[in-house]
Design a protein around this motif. Structure first.
Motif, PDB file in Angstrom:
ATOM      1  N   ARG A   1     -13.962  15.489 -19.496  1.00 13.78           N
ATOM      2  CA  ARG A   1     -13.662  15.007 -18.451  1.00 13.78           C
ATOM      3  C   ARG A   1     -14.488  13.937 -17.898  1.00 13.78           C
TER       4      ARG A   1
ATOM      5  N   ARG B   1     -13.370   9.842 -17.159  1.00 14.01           N
ATOM      6  CA  ARG B   1     -13.637   8.997 -16.027  1.00 14.01           C
ATOM      7  C   ARG B   1     -14.138   7.725 -16.414  1.00 14.01           C
TER       8      ARG B   1
ATOM      9  N   GLU C   1     -12.585   3.375 -15.956  1.00 12.17           N
ATOM     10  CA  GLU C   1     -12.928   2.191 -15.324  1.00 12.17           C
ATOM     11  C   GLU C   1     -12.755   0.807 -15.903  1.00 12.17           C
TER      12      GLU C   1
ATOM     13  N   PHE D   1     -20.873  14.064  -9.782  1.00 10.77           N
ATOM     14  CA  PHE D   1     -19.372  14.851 -10.635  1.00 10.77           C
ATOM     15  C   PHE D   1     -19.214  16.195  -9.853  1.00 10.77           C
ATOM     16  N   PRO D   2     -17.934  16.659  -9.553  1.00  6.10           N
ATOM     17  CA  PRO D   2     -16.523  16.030  -9.868  1.00  6.10           C
ATOM     18  C   PRO D   2     -15.992  14.920  -8.839  1.00  6.10           C
TER      19      PRO D   2
ATOM     20  N   GLU E   1     -14.862  11.900  -6.856  1.00  2.00           N
ATOM     21  CA  GLU E   1     -14.044  10.744  -7.399  1.00  2.00           C
ATOM     22  C   GLU E   1     -14.951   9.503  -7.596  1.00  2.00           C
TER      23      GLU E   1
ATOM     24  N   CYS F   1     -18.059   9.189  -8.548  1.00  2.00           N
ATOM     25  CA  CYS F   1     -19.380   9.644  -9.432  1.00  2.00           C
ATOM     26  C   CYS F   1     -19.316   8.726 -10.447  1.00  2.00           C
ATOM     27  N   CYS F   2     -18.541   7.844 -10.645  1.00  2.00           N
ATOM     28  CA  CYS F   2     -18.407   6.835 -11.716  1.00  2.00           C
ATOM     29  C   CYS F   2     -18.492   5.371 -11.071  1.00  2.00           C
TER      30      CYS F   2
ATOM     31  N   ILE G   1     -22.828   7.090 -14.392  1.00  2.00           N
ATOM     32  CA  ILE G   1     -22.009   8.166 -14.136  1.00  2.00           C
ATOM     33  C   ILE G   1     -23.089   9.344 -13.606  1.00  2.00           C
TER      34      ILE G   1
END
Length: 508
Positions: free
Chosen positions: A388, A392, A396, A480-481, A483, A485-486, A495
């Motif tokens: 997962r 993410r 990007e 994380f998790p 939305e 977080c990245c 991340i």
């Protein structure tokens, strides 16, 4: 070979040595077979390729490990590591059987169980399966050094060389050598031989000289390897488990009651019975020892300190280490000597000791299989979460595979998704079983992505990671998790796996 064994172990039969080796081999496979046939890599083991840590291994004092990886193979296959470990433990068990002159099937079974089913063995497999066999090879070499020093004429010099090699594989080799030597000397005192005190003193001096020379050889080899590979000295003398003199003496006994078994309450009672049985046997022996009694008492009192000596390393003392298995060997020789002259008492004591220790080790065996199952589940859980995380990153728009710098801040072990698997909470008593994922820190993130998943993340170095993690905008990011977080920051994909405490990095 039979003549050689008879010369080295004149009072031990080849059948006894063979029985000890075969029973140990069988018990290792029964207790730890799940670990050898499943993906139980966790913590440091996610490196997979043991040679990738060669520089750190040399700096820590285990300077022969890189050479051993060339012989064994650097990539750690659990089955191959398990077979080698079983072979090393079996041979060590046979040699210890010969050193202690064991002949009773009960005592041989107790020794084999202690060698194969000890929590120390469990901790090695569960915490560092990729290097576990080197630990057991060090144990075998330490026992060989004892044999050379005490049983082979003019063998002290060769014993010192073998001991140096053992210490260069594992930091606890010296403690194992001295503890095993103490057991052999104690057995000589308990044997009733009229010349024992003088002979024991000579052998004690020879063993100390062997140990001193072995450490000189080890130190010389260590400095040579540091210079050869251009590394700095990082190892130092680490305090023993329990700290302080009294704490270090008590720690091995406290460990017996930390309940590394599924029989939580029964285990404590069983270990208390074993200690009481050993104490009863020792006090039963004292009147027969006469002038040898002070030396025997001194060795028994020193023994807990010998198995818990300070270690020369970069890492603090482990919760468990291989010299602790000799606690059961101490019980064995006390039983052997105390009830040697009474057949009825001997059978009763041997049966009581073997059954009690057997039930205790059965609890450890079941505990070990539960730990290995948890490790396999952790490995799968980590795969699920890291998949997962990769998704993410790939979502990007500015991310370019293999070229965009990536910073994994924090760890999934400390994230909001980290929870203990239902029903496995009691396994936390073992340090190496406390984590919920296979990758537990920054280094684990790196090796898991590169070695396990084989994903070409262009991960930033440790310094750059620390600098990024210290930034206010990274601190403000959700973990994380969530939305967001990245995020791309100054050309680096950040991340955030978990919240980061600033003091971890030494920030103000």
């Amino acid at each position: 070979m039979r003549r050689l064994l008879s010369a080295v172990f004149p009072r031990a039969s080849a059948k006894a040595l063979r029985s000890a080796a075969l029973l140990t081999l069988l018990l290792v496979l029964v207790a730890h077979g799940f670990c050898f046939t499943n993906l139980t890599y966790s913590g440091a083991s996610v490196m997979l390729n043991a040679a990738k840590g060669s520089s750190a291994q040399i700096s820590s004092g285990a300077f022969l490990l890189p050479i051993y990886w060339r012989i064994r193979g650097a990539i750690a296959s659990p089955l191959w590591v398990g077979l080698l470990s079983a072979a090393y433990l079996s041979l060590a068990s046979a040699l210890i059987c010969g050193l202690l002159n064991l002949s009773s099937p009960y005592l041989i079974a107790m020794l084999s169980g202690a060698m194969a089913l000890s929590p120390s063995v469990l901790a090695a497999f569960a915490g560092s399966i990729h290097t576990a066999d080197s630990l057991f090879l060090a144990v075998l070499l330490a026992v060989c050094a004892v044999v050379l020093c005490l049983r082979v004429r003019a063998g002290a010099l060769l014993g010192a060389l073998v001991l140096a090699g053992a210490q260069a594989l594992d930091r606890c080799a010296l403690a194992f050598f001295l503890s095993m030597t103490a057991l052999c000397l104690l057995q000589s005192l308990l044997s009733g031989d009229e010349e024992a005190p003088r002979a024991v003193l000579r052998r004690a001096v020879r063993a100390l000289l062997c140990a001193a020379l072995g450490m000189v050889l080890y130190g010389g080899g260590f400095l040579l390897f540091l210079r050869r590979f251009g590394l700095d000295l990082e190892a130092s003398l680490q305090a023993p488990a329990g700290k302080g003199l009294v704490g270090a003496w008590l720690y091995p006994f406290r460990l017996l009651f930390q309940l590394l078994t599924i029989y939580t309450h029964v285990g404590a009672v069983l270990h208390a019975l074993l200690i009481a049985l050993g104490a009863f046997a020792f006090f039963k022996l004292l009147p027969r020892l006469k002038g040898r009694a002070p030396a025997a008492v001194l060795l028994v009192l020193l023994f807990p300190l010998l198995i818990n000596l300070p270690a020369f390393s970069t890492l603090p003392a482990d919760q468990t280490s291989m010299p602790y298995v000799l606690l059961d060997a101490l019980l064995i020789i006390l039983l052997q000597a105390a009830f040697e002259f009474s057949i009825d008492e001997r059978h009763l004591a041997y049966r009581l000791g073997s059954v009690t220790l057997g039930v205790a080790l059965l609890g450890t065996t079941l505990f070990a299989n539960q730990v290995y199952l948890k490790k396999a589940l952790e490995f799968d859980s980590t795969l699920s979460v890291m998949t997962r995380v990769i998704a993410r990153a790939e979502a990007e728009p500015e991310f370019e595979l293999g070229s965009t710098p990536v910073a994994l801040v924090g760890s999934i072990e400390d994230s909001d998704v980290s929870v203990v698997h239902e029903g496995f909470e009691k396994l936390d008593v073992l340090d190496v079983a406390r984590n919920n994922y296979a990758a537990v820190d920054d280094e684990g993130n790196t090796w898991y992505m590169w070695e396990v998943m084989g994903y070409p993340f262009n991960l930033v170095d440790t310094f750059a990671l620390g600098q990024l993690a210290a930034r206010d905008d990274v601190q403000a990011m959700p973990a994380f998790p969530a939305e967001d977080c990245c995020r791309m920051l100054d050309g680096t994909l950040v991340i955030k796996l978990s919240e980061i405490e600033q003091e971890v990095f030494g920030w103000d």
